[in-house]
Scaffold this active site. Structure first.
Site, short mmCIF file in Angstrom:
data_model
loop_
_atom_site.label_atom_id
_atom_site.label_comp_id
_atom_site.label_asym_id
_atom_site.label_seq_id
_atom_site.Cartn_x
_atom_site.Cartn_y
_atom_site.Cartn_z
N VAL A 20 0.84 -1.21 0.00
CA VAL A 20 0.00 0.00 0.00
C VAL A 20 0.88 1.26 0.00
O VAL A 20 0.62 2.21 -0.76
CB VAL A 20 -0.96 0.01 1.22
CG1 VAL A 20 -1.86 1.25 1.17
CG2 VAL A 20 -1.82 -1.25 1.25
N LYS A 110 -6.38 -1.54 10.08
CA LYS A 110 -7.64 -2.00 10.73
C LYS A 110 -7.37 -2.76 12.01
O LYS A 110 -8.14 -2.67 12.96
CB LYS A 110 -8.47 -2.84 9.77
CG LYS A 110 -7.80 -4.08 9.25
CD LYS A 110 -7.65 -4.01 7.77
CE LYS A 110 -6.54 -4.90 7.31
NZ LYS A 110 -6.53 -5.13 5.88
N GLY A 139 -10.64 -1.47 1.51
CA GLY A 139 -9.69 -0.88 0.56
C GLY A 139 -10.18 0.37 -0.14
O GLY A 139 -10.35 1.42 0.48
N ILE A 141 -13.08 1.16 -1.44
CA ILE A 141 -14.52 1.48 -1.45
C ILE A 141 -14.81 2.57 -0.42
O ILE A 141 -14.52 2.39 0.76
CB ILE A 141 -15.37 0.23 -1.09
CG1 ILE A 141 -14.98 -0.95 -1.97
CG2 ILE A 141 -16.86 0.54 -1.20
CD1 ILE A 141 -15.64 -2.26 -1.57
N GLY A 192 -1.03 -9.84 -3.64
CA GLY A 192 -0.88 -8.75 -2.65
C GLY A 192 -2.14 -8.46 -1.84
O GLY A 192 -2.21 -7.46 -1.16
N ASP A 206 -9.21 -10.70 10.11
CA ASP A 206 -9.16 -9.43 9.35
C ASP A 206 -10.59 -8.90 9.15
O ASP A 206 -10.85 -7.71 9.36
CB ASP A 206 -8.48 -9.69 7.99
CG ASP A 206 -8.49 -8.45 7.11
OD1 ASP A 206 -7.65 -7.56 7.34
OD2 ASP A 206 -9.34 -8.38 6.20
N LYS A 210 -12.50 -5.40 10.60
CA LYS A 210 -13.24 -4.45 9.76
C LYS A 210 -14.68 -4.29 10.23
O LYS A 210 -15.20 -3.17 10.30
CB LYS A 210 -13.20 -4.91 8.30
CG LYS A 210 -11.81 -4.79 7.70
CD LYS A 210 -11.77 -5.49 6.35
CE LYS A 210 -10.39 -5.48 5.76
NZ LYS A 210 -10.23 -6.44 4.67
P1 NDP Z 1 3.42 -4.65 3.63
O1 NDP Z 1 3.88 -5.76 4.51
O2 NDP Z 1 3.43 -4.85 2.16
O3 NDP Z 1 4.29 -3.34 3.94
C1 NDP Z 1 4.60 -2.91 5.23
C2 NDP Z 1 5.64 -1.82 5.14
O4 NDP Z 1 5.83 -1.27 6.43
C3 NDP Z 1 7.00 -2.27 4.65
O5 NDP Z 1 7.60 -1.27 3.87
C4 NDP Z 1 7.78 -2.47 5.95
O6 NDP Z 1 9.17 -2.31 5.78
C5 NDP Z 1 7.21 -1.35 6.78
N1 NDP Z 1 7.31 -1.61 8.22
C6 NDP Z 1 6.67 -2.58 8.92
N2 NDP Z 1 6.99 -2.51 10.22
C7 NDP Z 1 7.85 -1.48 10.33
C8 NDP Z 1 8.55 -0.91 11.42
N3 NDP Z 1 8.43 -1.39 12.67
N4 NDP Z 1 9.35 0.16 11.19
C9 NDP Z 1 9.49 0.65 9.94
N5 NDP Z 1 8.85 0.16 8.86
C10 NDP Z 1 8.04 -0.90 9.06
O7 NDP Z 1 1.95 -4.27 4.15
P2 NDP Z 1 0.73 -3.69 3.31
O8 NDP Z 1 1.19 -2.55 2.50
O9 NDP Z 1 -0.01 -4.79 2.64
O10 NDP Z 1 -0.24 -3.19 4.48
C11 NDP Z 1 -0.01 -1.98 5.15
C12 NDP Z 1 -1.25 -1.63 5.97
O11 NDP Z 1 -2.37 -1.47 5.09
C13 NDP Z 1 -1.67 -2.71 6.97
O12 NDP Z 1 -2.22 -2.09 8.11
C14 NDP Z 1 -2.75 -3.49 6.23
O13 NDP Z 1 -3.65 -4.14 7.08
C15 NDP Z 1 -3.43 -2.34 5.50
N6 NDP Z 1 -4.18 -2.70 4.32
C16 NDP Z 1 -3.62 -3.48 3.35
C17 NDP Z 1 -4.32 -3.78 2.20
C18 NDP Z 1 -3.74 -4.63 1.12
O14 NDP Z 1 -4.48 -4.96 0.18
N7 NDP Z 1 -2.47 -4.99 1.17
C19 NDP Z 1 -5.69 -3.28 2.00
C20 NDP Z 1 -6.19 -2.45 3.09
C21 NDP Z 1 -5.46 -2.18 4.20
P3 NDP Z 1 10.12 -3.56 5.37
O15 NDP Z 1 9.59 -4.07 4.04
O16 NDP Z 1 11.46 -2.97 5.28
O17 NDP Z 1 9.94 -4.59 6.46
N1 HSE Z 2 -6.05 -8.93 3.54
C1 HSE Z 2 -7.10 -8.01 3.30
C2 HSE Z 2 -8.13 -8.63 2.38
C3 HSE Z 2 -6.55 -6.76 2.66
O1 HSE Z 2 -7.84 -9.68 1.79
O2 HSE Z 2 -9.23 -8.11 2.28
C4 HSE Z 2 -7.56 -5.65 2.59
O3 HSE Z 2 -7.88 -5.16 3.86
#
Ligand code: NDP
Ligand code: HSE
Length: 433
Positions: A20, A110, A139, A141, A192, A206, A210
């Protein structure tokens, strides 16, 4: 870059550059001119924080990659914090510190909001700053803002829907192409959608986070993920899905938040559910999400779209960031409202129709023994079907409206019967049309 004399720059610190975070940074960079033209605010990403700075990250000009998350929040060149790292800590501490410094926060987290949301909303109000979180639920929506603003005056009786993309993707693949559960899960991870630990998706946690957030906003009640009754999809088989279809239902993992008009208690739950094939939720495929909101005057509203994935989620984050940036420049903030503490309705008190599958010995008296269990517990059968499976038989019952506690008693009795070889998934009917 479009030159605009009154442009007001808001500098963003982004915590997390994963699925994200990277989509958000890319989007904000691409849309920068348009955002400026439409809102009068120029968004600049100044700092991006990750854990491992050795990984390759494409950042826009002027943005610095850091690993000190606390330093990012404190930084004088960060006006607004975008939390996209996930997890409880250090996200909780970082968001609290940002709000304490009157820096608005936008988050997609969340898991955190479903545990500490109400405290964080209060902290944002106390600091007269924004904490916005559209992306945390479904996401891309728009759902939280319609619930929070457009439907503010609407008495809501029920919100229910498909709020997890990964499980909907898996169920679609199992039902349409007979895919194996683990193959479909691996594909969702590759695309992803899945959480870092996909157990959160497949075991319903999860979705529970939500629906807890949705219920809090829709009913103005403090609901935490731990208050939600949760069953996931890991015990479902392709046979359960095929049998449900024979009875005219699709199987969906649903989040349900429902007001009991008699007791004024809210029931909040996540479980695999039967949805009539002609209900719009049955047609929601792949990783799409859809939520039905029933209001007294509005009637039934449906919100549909991509509930997972980097780009759709980044779009929701960006909408919040623009609002928070405008508010910051105007010295105002969004009102999140008051949340009361109320006792939630126990799962054992709900009533609905159920589908129950049993594998039994195929011999005289078995049907009598099994139906006797239903009779003793006051559960009335609406339809039944028997199929041979080798020397055994599969019995499938659809009940009339029944009480959850009574049905659970039936399941316990079936498990103790010698003639019952296996008690299959319990599926609750939530929509008959
Ligand atoms: P990812 O695992 O892809 O990315 C997480 C990022 O955060 C990475 O860049 C990671 O760095 C960094 N990070 C994690 N912990 C630390 C820390 N302690 N200090 C510094 N950097 C940190 O996660 P997503 O992008 O999938 O998800 C992010 C958020 O969005 C979550 O809360 C998730 O629930 C929410 N979300 C995700 C959706 C999806 O479809 N993926 C949809 C809706 C919400 P590094 O890679 O170096 O470890
Ligand atoms: N893991 C979550 C899903 C990402 O599959 O809906 C979006 O919150």
């Amino acid at each position: 870059m479009v030159a605009q004399p009154n442009a007001q720059v808001v500098r963003l610190g982004v915590l997390g550059h994963g699925v994200v975070g990277s989509a958000f940074v890319k989007l904000v960079t691409q849309q920068s001119d348009q955002i400026l033209a439409r809102s009068g605010v120029r968004l600049e990403v100044t700092k991006v924080c990750v854990r491992d700075a050795k990984k390759k990250h494409n950042l826009p000009k002027g943005a610095v990659l850091v690993t000190d998350s606390n330093g990012l929040v404190q930084s004088a060149d960060v006006d607004l914090v975008v939390e996209l790292m996930g997890g409880i800590e250090p996200a909780l501490k970082l968001i609290s510190e940002s709000l304490g410094k009157h820096k608005p926060v936008v988050t997609a987290n969340k898991a955190l909001l479903a545990k500490h949301g109400v405290e964080l909303f209060a902290a944002a109000d106390a600091a007269s700053t924004d904490l916005l979180f559209e992306a945390a639920v479904c996401g891309g929506i728009p759902l939280i803002r319609p619930l929070r603003e457009s439907l503010r005056g609407e008495p809501i009786s029920r919100v229910m829907g498909i709020v997890n993309g990964t499980t909907n993707f898996i169920l679609t693949k199992m039902s349409e192409v007979g895919a194996d559960y683990s193959v479909a899960l691996a594909e969702a991870q590759k695309l992803g959608f899945a959480e870092a630990d996909p157990t959160a998706d497949v075991e319903g946690h999860d979705a529970a986070a939500k629906i807890a957030i949705i219920a809090s906003i829709a009913f103005g009640t403090t609901v935490r993920a731990e208050d939600v009754y949760v069953e996931g999809i890991s015990n479902l088989t392709a046979a359960d899905i095929t049998i449900a279809r024979k009875f005219g239902y699709a199987v969906k993992l649903l989040g349900v938040a429902e007001l009991d008009a008699t007791t004024s208690m809210v029931s909040v739950r996540v479980h695999p559910a039967l949805v009539a094939l002609n209900n719009p939720l049955a047609a929601v495929r792949e990783s799409f999400n859809a939520v039905l909101v029933d209001g007294e005057s509005s009637g039934s509203l449906m919100f549909y779209g991509r509930g997972a994935g980097g780009e759709p989620t980044a779009s929701a984050v960006l909408g919040d960031v623009i609002d928070a940036a405008i508010n910051l420049r105007k010295g105002t903030h969004a009102l999140l409202g008051a949340f009361k503490s109320t006792k939630l309705k126990e799962m054992s008190a709900i009533n609905c129709e159920y589908m129950i599958g049993l594998e039994v010995a195929d011999k005289p008296g078995v049907l009598h023994a099994v139906t006797g269990v239903f009779a003793r517990n006051g559960v009335s059968i609406r339809a039944a079907e028997q199929d041979g499976i080798g020397e055994d038989a599969r019995l499938v019952f659809l009940t009339h409206d029944a009480n959850e506690a009574a049905v659970q008693n039936c399941l316990r009795e079936f498990k103790s019967q010698d003639v019952v070889k296996h008690v299959g998934a319990l599926l609750r009917v939530v929509a008959n049309s």
